[in-house]
Design a protein around this motif. Structure first.
Motif, short mmCIF file in Angstrom:
data_model
loop_
_atom_site.label_atom_id
_atom_site.label_comp_id
_atom_site.label_asym_id
_atom_site.label_seq_id
_atom_site.Cartn_x
_atom_site.Cartn_y
_atom_site.Cartn_z
N UNK A 14 -13.60 74.01 31.26
CA UNK A 14 -13.72 72.56 31.09
C UNK A 14 -15.20 72.15 31.17
N UNK A 219 -12.87 58.05 26.51
CA UNK A 219 -13.36 57.87 27.88
C UNK A 219 -13.78 59.20 28.50
N UNK A 223 -17.03 61.33 31.28
CA UNK A 223 -16.99 62.32 32.36
C UNK A 223 -18.20 63.24 32.26
N UNK A 269 -11.72 62.32 40.89
CA UNK A 269 -12.32 61.21 40.18
C UNK A 269 -13.72 60.89 40.75
#
Lengths: 296, 418
Positions: A14, A219, A223, A269
């Motif tokens: 990721x 969105x 990140x 988060x």
């Protein structure tokens, strides 16, 4: 142990995708001085093109169109909007990009609706297992491809005339311009490169384990902002390392949340921003950022 | 000259803004007179029309589903007007777009309030939370605000079914009573933090305590569409079922990742988690295998007269539209308000306050299957029902959900509000 390794592999793969996005932020910033808050909707545009075209023209052709489309969109934003700004003020450009982002996102939301568009990739929902670690095939491919892309970028910037021109323009635009480097060209190349990287990242972010294209995909680009910032705003290597750090830290925070519950829920988060702030406290210019020369 | 134009423009803008902000008495507008015998009227009601408002999201994150609801609401009132309307008047719908922005919702409410008798819908958690207290102070009916438990604090709010917390409690009851979970088992709850997911979690936690199970919570945001890490953590914890209070993108990821890691346990979702397009994604087979949903509102495919009528209206209004739970929901919401308007007319008080009072007299309301049981709105702090529909994913049913039945479990009954 295999649980830890699985989470680590998830985080690394990721993180490499985040790196692709963060490098796009860096290249646009160094080539034209713009904080590109429209990056997320450029990413979504590329992925959206792949999703709608994969059925009529096949997945691989759709990938090419998606990457070219996102690159072209970047070039257009630069040519039509950024270059026409009266003064190159990063604040004005950033707000302009927020506006572009809202416009693009509204149109894409209208087109996508409340559907989730499958990306139609040949690797589907396959997983690969090695040494007790299970990783989605799409993530394994994404990781490998990201490494190749970073290699190509290094070659481009270090060994080709165009790349050297871009680096020169980034280091000192005025001097580079006097040396005969055309800043409009290096700027366009930067935006095209960033758009293409965003489209590649978008394809993998919309592949399994994500279900497909939904407007929230835009969105996800945000990140990558902590990765960009902690890497040092103007460093390609920093963006890649930043992406890896954020990816791994997020995966581990979510994976071990039950053991860290004294820190509260929803840790994944917050953790990227906490790490970013910690790094900036120790190194105000980020991990690999250029130190500003200060005259006393 | 240029300067003067600019000044004039600025002045005009300021005046328009002031006009929009003015807090006019909601009773001041409208007809005041009465065509139908001695019905008292206030804002939004003239001799031949009744105007109701919809504050919805036509440009923000929920635009697609919201547009379905607007289409369906309009189709409902068009038919109602053909059949004679309410109280001898046509019902007109004034639609405004708040774009999921609470501040804009408040401004739009202020400008709309003098011209409407009731709010058919304020879509969205944060937006309806912003408007609810203002509407309550104005004595204005507010419906279609979703299923968050906080709405039960307001006398003027008409919740379309039960709350997310009761859905969550019923989900646990269903997992235990029908899907084979037992005391001591663990249930993962993956939820959006906020008045939707957190409310569902509260219900699930209550039920887990009642039934002797353990909840493993995983908090996420709408941005998370890759739930690999969460699934690994749930697998590590050894959960035997998962409750999801999120959106379709999260459901597809959750089901797909669970299948790829060999986690063959049931997933039970709240109403907003499912969309029929998910069955075409890579998660489709996993959803058909393991996905259940507990909903206040009837799924699109239910064969009951109320839902059939909703389907027929929708398919005529938008033959190519997406077939989701928004369709029966919009019909149900319009039916709830129509019932209140009709009663207000009978009582001779078609003012906004009269509509709220009429709504609060509604008990034992049969909706022909749109909701699982008759509804009772006489108690402000109690949900009108505690029964939900249970459905599972199906490739054959229109809208992708096949109804299995209704549930009102022991923990849903014992859950307390307040």
């Amino acid at each position: 142990m295999s649980y830890f390794l699985t989470q680590l592999a998830n985080g690394l793969s990721y993180g490499l995708i985040l790196g692709l996005i963060a490098v796009g932020f860096v290249i646009v910033f160094t080539s034209t001085g713009v904080l590109n808050f429209a990056h997320g909707s450029v990413l979504l545009t590329g992925a959206y093109l792949v999703a709608v075209l994969q059925d009529p023209i096949g997945f691989w052709a759709a990938v090419l169109v998606g990457i070219a489309g996102a690159a072209l969109l970047g070039v257009l934003i630069n040519a039509v909007l950024v270059r026409n700004l009266a003064e190159a003020n990063p604040g004005t450009a950033a707000i302009l990009m927020l506006g572009v982002d809202i416009l693009l996102l509204t149109e894409l939301t209208r087109r996508i609706g409340n559907r989730v568009l499958p990306i139609g990739a040949p690797w589907g929902a396959d997983v690969v297992t090695f040494g007790g670690i299970t990783l989605p095939t799409s993530r394994a491919i994404a990781a490998g491809l990201a490494v190749v892309v970073f290699g190509v970028l290094w070659f481009l910037f270090a060994r080709t005339g165009a790349g050297v021109a871009m680096r020169a323009a980034a280091a000192d635009g005025d001097t580079a311009s006097l040396m005969g480097i055309r800043l409009t060209r290096t700027g366009a190349a930067g935006w095209a490169l960033a758009g293409a990287l965003a489209a590649i990242a978008g394809i993998f972010l919309a592949s399994f384990p994500s279900p497909g294209i939904a407007p929230t995909l835009a969105l996800t680009a945000f990140a990558a902002i902590p990765a960009w910032v902690l890497g040092g705003f103007d460093s390609v290597v920093g963006a890649i390392v930043g992406g890896l750090i954020i990816g791994v830290v997020t995966a581990l925070a979510v994976g071990y949340e039950s053991d860290l519950h004294f820190l509260g829920r929803g840790l994944g988060e917050v953790v990227p921003y906490a790490v970013m702030i910690l790094v900036l406290l120790v190194r105000p210019s980020g991990l690999f950022g250029r130190q500003e020369a200060v005259r006393v | 000259m240029k300067h003067r134009t600019r000044t004039t423009l600025a002045l005009a803008g300021t005046i328009a803004l002031l006009a929009a902000c003015s807090t006019e008495d909601p009773d001041a507008g409208g007809g005041g007179g009465s065509a139908e015998g001695d019905v008292e009227t206030g804002s939004g009601v003239t001799d031949d029309t009744i105007t109701v408002g919809m504050l919805t999201d036509l440009s923000g994150p929920f635009a697609a589903g919201a547009a379905v609801q607007v289409t369906q609401t309009q189709a409902f009132y068009d038919r109602l007007n053909e059949e004679g309307g309410v109280c001898g008047r046509d019902v007109e719908v004034e639609v405004q777009d708040h774009g999921y922005d609470p501040q804009r919702a408040v401004s739009l409410y202020r400008s709309m309030a003098p011209n409407i008798v009731a709010l058919q819908q304020v879509l969205g958690g944060p937006t309806s939370a912003a408007v609810l207290p203002l509407a309550e102070a104005d004595g204005m009916y507010l419906g279609g605000h979703g299923w968050a438990g906080v709405a039960l604090e307001y006398e003027n709010a008409q919740i379309p079914g039960t709350t997310y917390s009761i859905e969550g409690a019923n989900a646990v009851d269903y997992l235990v009573d029908e899907l084979g979970l037992a005391e001591g088992d663990k249930i993962g709850v993956v939820y959006f933090v906020g008045d939707y997911g957190s409310n569902s979690l509260e219900g699930a936690q209550h039920a887990a305590e009642e039934r002797g199970l353990e909840i493993v919570p995983q908090e996420i945001t709408p941005r998370d569409t890759d739930l690999s890490a969460q699934v690994s953590a749930l697998q590590q914890a050894g959960v035997s079922g998962v409750i999801l209070a999120a959106a379709p993108a999260q459901l597809a990821s959750l089901a797909g990742v669970m299948a790829s890691q060999g986690m063959d346990v049931p997933i039970v979702g709240n109403t907003p988690t499912f969309g029929p397009s998910l069955l075409e994604t890579t998660a489709g087979p996993a959803l058909l295998e393991n996905f259940y949903t507990v909903t206040s509102i009837a799924p699109y495919s239910l064969d009951e007269p109320g839902v059939e009528e909703a389907r027929e209206l929708y398919e005529a209004a938008d033959p190519d539209g997406e077939l989701g739970w928004e369709v029966p929901l919009a019909s149900a919401q319009a039916r709830l308000l129509t019932t209140a308007l009709e009663r207000a007319c009978e009582e001779g008080d078609l003012t906004p306050e009269g509509v709220v009072a009429a709504m609060r007299q509604t008990s034992d309301l049969d909706t022909e299957g749109l909701f699982a049981t008759p509804l009772d709105y006489t108690e402000v702090t109690e949900p009108p029902t505690r029964t939900v529909y249970v459905s599972r994913a199906s490739a054959d049913a229109p809208g992708g959900l096949e109804v299995l039945g209704t549930v009102e479990g022991p923990s849903a009954q014992s859950y307390t509000f307040g």
